[in-house]
Design an enzyme around this catalytic site. Structure first.
Site, PDB file in Angstrom:
ATOM      1  N   HIS A  45       0.843  -1.208   0.000  1.00  0.00           N
ATOM      2  CA  HIS A  45       0.000   0.000   0.000  1.00  0.00           C
ATOM      3  C   HIS A  45       0.876   1.256   0.000  1.00  0.00           C
ATOM      4  O   HIS A  45       0.635   2.200  -0.743  1.00  0.00           O
ATOM      5  CB  HIS A  45      -0.871   0.062   1.262  1.00  0.00           C
ATOM      6  CG  HIS A  45      -1.881  -1.024   1.422  1.00  0.00           C
ATOM      7  ND1 HIS A  45      -1.947  -1.824   2.531  1.00  0.00           N
ATOM      8  CD2 HIS A  45      -2.886  -1.442   0.617  1.00  0.00           C
ATOM      9  CE1 HIS A  45      -2.964  -2.677   2.418  1.00  0.00           C
ATOM     10  NE2 HIS A  45      -3.541  -2.478   1.257  1.00  0.00           N
ATOM     11  N   LYS A  59     -17.200  -7.778   6.027  1.00  0.00           N
ATOM     12  CA  LYS A  59     -15.805  -8.209   6.034  1.00  0.00           C
ATOM     13  C   LYS A  59     -15.295  -8.086   7.467  1.00  0.00           C
ATOM     14  O   LYS A  59     -15.216  -6.973   7.997  1.00  0.00           O
ATOM     15  CB  LYS A  59     -15.015  -7.271   5.095  1.00  0.00           C
ATOM     16  CG  LYS A  59     -13.897  -7.967   4.361  1.00  0.00           C
ATOM     17  CD  LYS A  59     -13.375  -7.035   3.282  1.00  0.00           C
ATOM     18  CE  LYS A  59     -11.981  -7.394   2.854  1.00  0.00           C
ATOM     19  NZ  LYS A  59     -11.463  -6.506   1.830  1.00  0.00           N
ATOM     20  N   ARG A  69      -1.989  -6.184  -8.593  1.00  0.00           N
ATOM     21  CA  ARG A  69      -0.910  -7.147  -8.389  1.00  0.00           C
ATOM     22  C   ARG A  69      -0.932  -8.242  -9.441  1.00  0.00           C
ATOM     23  O   ARG A  69       0.059  -8.541 -10.067  1.00  0.00           O
ATOM     24  CB  ARG A  69      -1.045  -7.787  -6.986  1.00  0.00           C
ATOM     25  CG  ARG A  69      -0.636  -6.873  -5.866  1.00  0.00           C
ATOM     26  CD  ARG A  69      -1.162  -7.354  -4.535  1.00  0.00           C
ATOM     27  NE  ARG A  69      -2.620  -7.237  -4.506  1.00  0.00           N
ATOM     28  CZ  ARG A  69      -3.342  -7.351  -3.412  1.00  0.00           C
ATOM     29  NH1 ARG A  69      -2.773  -7.635  -2.271  1.00  0.00           N
ATOM     30  NH2 ARG A  69      -4.646  -7.195  -3.452  1.00  0.00           N
ATOM     31  N   SER A  88      -2.490  -7.894   2.936  1.00  0.00           N
ATOM     32  CA  SER A  88      -2.753  -7.732   4.371  1.00  0.00           C
ATOM     33  C   SER A  88      -3.057  -9.065   5.036  1.00  0.00           C
ATOM     34  O   SER A  88      -2.744  -9.270   6.211  1.00  0.00           O
ATOM     35  CB  SER A  88      -3.934  -6.785   4.589  1.00  0.00           C
ATOM     36  OG  SER A  88      -3.632  -5.510   4.099  1.00  0.00           O
TER      37      SER A  88
HETATM   38  P1  ADP Z   1      -9.556  -4.068  -0.280  1.00  0.00           P
HETATM   39  O1  ADP Z   1     -10.128  -4.636   0.962  1.00  0.00           O
HETATM   40  O2  ADP Z   1     -10.405  -3.041  -0.955  1.00  0.00           O
HETATM   41  O3  ADP Z   1      -8.960  -5.089  -1.224  1.00  0.00           O
HETATM   42  P2  ADP Z   1      -6.908  -3.559   0.573  1.00  0.00           P
HETATM   43  O4  ADP Z   1      -6.582  -2.817   1.811  1.00  0.00           O
HETATM   44  O5  ADP Z   1      -6.615  -5.020   0.559  1.00  0.00           O
HETATM   45  O6  ADP Z   1      -8.379  -3.222   0.258  1.00  0.00           O
HETATM   46  O7  ADP Z   1      -6.168  -2.896  -0.666  1.00  0.00           O
HETATM   47  C1  ADP Z   1      -6.410  -1.580  -1.050  1.00  0.00           C
HETATM   48  C2  ADP Z   1      -5.737  -1.338  -2.373  1.00  0.00           C
HETATM   49  O8  ADP Z   1      -4.348  -1.570  -2.245  1.00  0.00           O
HETATM   50  C3  ADP Z   1      -6.201  -2.263  -3.494  1.00  0.00           C
HETATM   51  O9  ADP Z   1      -6.220  -1.529  -4.692  1.00  0.00           O
HETATM   52  C4  ADP Z   1      -5.147  -3.299  -3.564  1.00  0.00           C
HETATM   53  O10 ADP Z   1      -5.029  -3.843  -4.881  1.00  0.00           O
HETATM   54  C5  ADP Z   1      -3.934  -2.473  -3.224  1.00  0.00           C
HETATM   55  N1  ADP Z   1      -2.880  -3.325  -2.689  1.00  0.00           N
HETATM   56  C6  ADP Z   1      -2.948  -4.178  -1.671  1.00  0.00           C
HETATM   57  N2  ADP Z   1      -1.771  -4.814  -1.479  1.00  0.00           N
HETATM   58  C7  ADP Z   1      -0.942  -4.349  -2.428  1.00  0.00           C
HETATM   59  C8  ADP Z   1       0.408  -4.622  -2.807  1.00  0.00           C
HETATM   60  N3  ADP Z   1       1.141  -5.539  -2.178  1.00  0.00           N
HETATM   61  N4  ADP Z   1       0.937  -3.931  -3.834  1.00  0.00           N
HETATM   62  C9  ADP Z   1       0.182  -3.025  -4.476  1.00  0.00           C
HETATM   63  N5  ADP Z   1      -1.092  -2.744  -4.211  1.00  0.00           N
HETATM   64  C10 ADP Z   1      -1.649  -3.379  -3.194  1.00  0.00           C
END
Ligand code: ADP
Length: 153
Positions: free
Chosen positions: A13, A37, A86, A124
């Site tokens: 992120h 969720k 990703r 995450s």
């Molecule tokens: P959600 O619950 O909406 O998937 P996340 O917190 O998992 O939210 O992710 C928010 C954003 O960050 C999404 O666009 C996700 O693709 C991006 N993201 C999560 N992990 C990574 C990563 N390792 N590299 C790049 N982008 C990421």
């Protein structure tokens, strides 16, 4: 606006946000509250951690929201939704959300940044698993964050 669960924020992120800085005059990191969720870390902690990571960036704001992302975009006057990509699975998932959001709020474009290779495997969920089992999640979360005391609760 960069919406997500950030449960917790990872280096993936952080990387997307830092790379997006030159593209926008302001970035709103929006932590979505999704009743369906189940989250692991409390919302207040998730918000505190993100604020700490970006404390030196006055153009970054952190908010929490319930409901539709497009409604928050409207309220906050955001012109773009930022998301990270990703894998092809991410693409399929993001495509439908992006297309529906565009239909609901045509003035807002979703902008995708490709993940840098070193963070492609990171999410995450992996960090939560490490923490849950007492492992060291430090390499996967932004520098200076210590989420381990949380384990003692
Ligand atoms: P959600 O619950 O909406 O998937 P996340 O917190 O998992 O939210 O992710 C928010 C954003 O960050 C999404 O666009 C996700 O693709 C991006 N993201 C999560 N992990 C990574 C990563 N390792 N590299 C790049 N982008 C990421």
């Amino acid at each position: 606006m960069f919406p997500g669960s950030f449960d917790p924020i990872t280096k993936g992120h952080e990387s997307i946000i830092l790379r997006a800085l030159p593209l926008f005059d302001k970035i709103i990191i929006a932590i979505g509250i999704n009743e369906q969720k189940k989250h692991f870390f409390p919302l207040s902690e998730r918000k505190k951690w993100i604020s700490k990571v970006f404390e030196d960036y006055p153009q970054i704001e952190v908010i929490t929201y319930e409901g539709l992302t497009v409604d928050v975009c409207k309220k906050m006057n955001a012109g773009f939704i930022l998301r990270g990509l990703r894998t092809s699975a991410d693409f399929e998932f993001e495509r439908s959300i992006g297309q529906v959001n565009k239909k609901m709020l045509p003035g807002v474009e979703t902008v995708f940044l490709l993940t840098t290779p070193e963070y492609t495997a990171l999410n995450s969920n992996i960090v939560r698993d490490i923490v849950r089992h007492g492992g060291d999640a430090t390499p996967f979360i932004p520098e200076g964050l210590d989420i381990s005391p949380y384990l003692l609760d």
